[in-house]
Design a protein around this motif. Sequence first.
Motif: not given
Length: 198
Positions: A148, A151, A186, A189-190, A193-194, A197
Motif C-alpha cells: 500500500d 501504491r 484508484d 483508494t485501493q 480500503q486495504d 479493512k
Amino acid sequence: MGPTMDGTKQQRRGNTRQRILDVALELFAEQGYEKTSLREIAERLGVTKAALYYHFKTKEEILVSLFESLTRPMEELIEWGRRQPHTLETKQEILRRYDQALAGAAPLFRFMQENQATLRELRIGDTFKNRMRGLKDIIVDPDANMVDQVRCVSALFTLHAGMFILQDLGGDLEERRKAALEVAIDLVTQAHQDAHKP
C-alpha cells in the motif's frame, strides 16, 4: 510621495521580478541553463544588465527563485493536507490539487528533466524530494503495509508520468492527465480500503 505611489512602485518592482523569472525560464528551456547568460536574459527583456542585477546577482539566484515560485503550491498543499482528517476524500483531493499544481509548474519540470546536473549542484533536487516526502506522508496511512505504501507513492509518480513521460501514448496532454489522475486516485483508494479493512 503618497502611499499610492509607493504601492505602484512596489507592484512594478514585483512585475519586473516576475518578468525576469518568466524570460529566464524560457531561455533556460530553449538553450539550457549552462548556455544562458544574465546578459541574454537582460537583452530579451529589453533592460540593462544593471536593472537585472538590481533583482538578481547571479543565475543561481534566478533558478532558486523560479523553483520556489513554481513549487510554492506544493508547499501550500502539504500544509493544507496536514490539517485535514486522514480520510479517503482528503487523499483524493490532494491528488486533484497536486495535478493542478503540476500543470502550473510544467515548464519547471521540463527544465528539471533536462538539467539534472545543475539541479544536483544547487541541491534543488533535495528540496523537491522533501516536498514529495511531505505529500507521501499525508496520503500513506501510518501503519500501511509495503504494497500500500508503494501504491501511494506510485500514485504521485503516475501524475508526473501523465504530465511528462507518457507522450508516446498519443492523445493530447489533457487526456493523458485525466487518465493519469484516474489511475492515481484508484491506487490511493485501493491502498486506503486495504488499510481500513475490518
